[in-house]
Design an enzyme around this catalytic site. Sequence first.
Site, PDB file in Angstrom:
ATOM      1  N   GLY A 136       3.751  36.854  43.347  1.00 36.33           N
ATOM      2  CA  GLY A 136       4.294  38.140  43.755  1.00 36.33           C
ATOM      3  C   GLY A 136       3.595  39.303  43.101  1.00 36.33           C
ATOM      4  O   GLY A 136       2.575  39.797  43.568  1.00 36.33           O
ATOM      5  N   ARG A 137       4.118  39.761  41.963  1.00 34.37           N
ATOM      6  CA  ARG A 137       3.620  40.990  41.339  1.00 34.37           C
ATOM      7  C   ARG A 137       2.145  40.921  40.969  1.00 34.37           C
ATOM      8  O   ARG A 137       1.424  41.920  41.076  1.00 34.37           O
ATOM      9  CB  ARG A 137       4.470  41.328  40.113  1.00 34.37           C
ATOM     10  CG  ARG A 137       5.882  41.795  40.455  1.00 34.37           C
ATOM     11  CD  ARG A 137       6.742  41.923  39.214  1.00 34.37           C
ATOM     12  NE  ARG A 137       6.948  40.628  38.574  1.00 34.37           N
ATOM     13  CZ  ARG A 137       7.310  40.482  37.301  1.00 34.37           C
ATOM     14  NH1 ARG A 137       7.459  41.548  36.533  1.00 34.37           N
ATOM     15  NH2 ARG A 137       7.497  39.279  36.797  1.00 34.37           N
ATOM     16  N   ASN A 154       7.621  29.881  41.487  1.00 35.02           N
ATOM     17  CA  ASN A 154       7.387  31.321  41.508  1.00 35.02           C
ATOM     18  C   ASN A 154       7.758  31.901  40.140  1.00 35.02           C
ATOM     19  O   ASN A 154       8.687  31.441  39.497  1.00 35.02           O
ATOM     20  CB  ASN A 154       8.253  31.935  42.626  1.00 35.02           C
ATOM     21  CG  ASN A 154       8.141  33.438  42.736  1.00 35.02           C
ATOM     22  OD1 ASN A 154       9.123  34.112  43.006  1.00 35.02           O
ATOM     23  ND2 ASN A 154       6.966  33.990  42.549  1.00 35.02           N
ATOM     24  N   CYS A 183      16.582  38.012  45.485  1.00 31.43           N
ATOM     25  CA  CYS A 183      16.408  39.419  45.121  1.00 31.43           C
ATOM     26  C   CYS A 183      17.463  39.836  44.094  1.00 31.43           C
ATOM     27  O   CYS A 183      18.667  39.669  44.326  1.00 31.43           O
ATOM     28  CB  CYS A 183      16.511  40.311  46.354  1.00 31.43           C
ATOM     29  SG  CYS A 183      16.284  42.071  45.965  1.00 31.43           S
ATOM     30  N   HIS A 210      12.234  31.025  41.839  1.00 37.32           N
ATOM     31  CA  HIS A 210      11.725  31.943  40.816  1.00 37.32           C
ATOM     32  C   HIS A 210      12.348  31.528  39.489  1.00 37.32           C
ATOM     33  O   HIS A 210      13.568  31.399  39.387  1.00 37.32           O
ATOM     34  CB  HIS A 210      12.114  33.380  41.166  1.00 37.32           C
ATOM     35  CG  HIS A 210      11.528  34.406  40.254  1.00 37.32           C
ATOM     36  ND1 HIS A 210      10.892  35.538  40.731  1.00 37.32           N
ATOM     37  CD2 HIS A 210      11.461  34.493  38.901  1.00 37.32           C
ATOM     38  CE1 HIS A 210      10.462  36.269  39.703  1.00 37.32           C
ATOM     39  NE2 HIS A 210      10.807  35.647  38.587  1.00 37.32           N
ATOM     40  N   MET A 269       8.166  40.612  49.199  1.00 36.78           N
ATOM     41  CA  MET A 269       8.563  41.717  48.319  1.00 36.78           C
ATOM     42  C   MET A 269       8.868  42.925  49.183  1.00 36.78           C
ATOM     43  O   MET A 269       8.004  43.406  49.928  1.00 36.78           O
ATOM     44  CB  MET A 269       7.436  42.041  47.322  1.00 36.78           C
ATOM     45  CG  MET A 269       7.174  40.946  46.315  1.00 36.78           C
ATOM     46  SD  MET A 269       5.755  41.311  45.227  1.00 36.78           S
ATOM     47  CE  MET A 269       4.394  40.885  46.328  1.00 36.78           C
TER      48      MET A 269
END
EC number: 1.3.1.-
Length: 324
Positions: A224-225, A200, A100, A169, A17
């Site tokens: 991730g987040r 993901n 991204c 993702h 990230m």
Amino acid sequence: MEIAGYRFPNALALAPMAGVTDRVFRRVCRGFGASVTVGEMVSARSELRDTRKSRLRLDFSGEPAPRIIQIAGGDAADLAAAARVNADAGADIIDINMGCPAKKVCRKAAGSALMADIDHVGRILDAVVAASPVPVTLKMRTGVSADRINAVAIAKMAERAGIAALAVHGRTRDQHYRGVAEYDTIAAVVAAVSIPVWANGDVDSVARAREVRAATGAAGLMIGRAACRRPWLFRQIAAAAEGRPPVAEPGLADEAEIVLGLVEQVHDFYGEEQGVRVARKHIGWLCERRAPHPALYMDLMTAATAARQIRLLDRYFDAVNLAA
């Protein structure tokens, strides 16, 4: 999971990230059980390689192998050169960013925007694998939009090109981080290739981790987040997967130690001025999980010195403790 001789016992990865997964945060997540950490994306453009931002993003000093560097760009020759340069500088694995969704990245026909042109994707994959003396992995999304889902086709192309592993993702480019991740496409990718795949998207609890593994059959999970808010999630998921007793959420005193330690390291890594700005993100994620204390929060977000930021964080945890 194993990639080119590197073994990842619990196959839990910290997602790359930008602006987050610096050396400090990678170290924190490894301490909580992440077996794979990926650096922030760096531009493939040669003129941006020696900027202060790139040097900080490429700082892997003191970290164990494999050191994974993610490269971003839209030109196959630039990406191939970047792979070679970063491998020569010490990268053990090169990861290509096709995931991204940020506008400033996609405007340059990079990141997830690349998935719109599958022929160009093929040229990039072939060029980077041919140029890189170390294994190459690929992070991508399910497609550009709901009517242009092409992750399976790209995954097959990647395997043919020699890509060592994939991370998918479960959202399209135009979803950004909105809505709910879907896992059917990731399952289709897993079924279509023989190389390892990380799933993901929205892996934010032990229960969800279990669901995603079952739904996708992926070899590993990439977080991730959720890791920004609860880096100890790696340890909790690993314990559940291995049949060990559940790992509780940290108590307030432990959480204070974790956050204060992280913020102090961020100050040291970036220097005071930039470090205070970067630390605000981590403080903001913390405040999502705890009582708001609006006045203290505003003071924390505007603190201009490292000493004041630390002092206010101490006060914040004291206030939370009193309110408990």
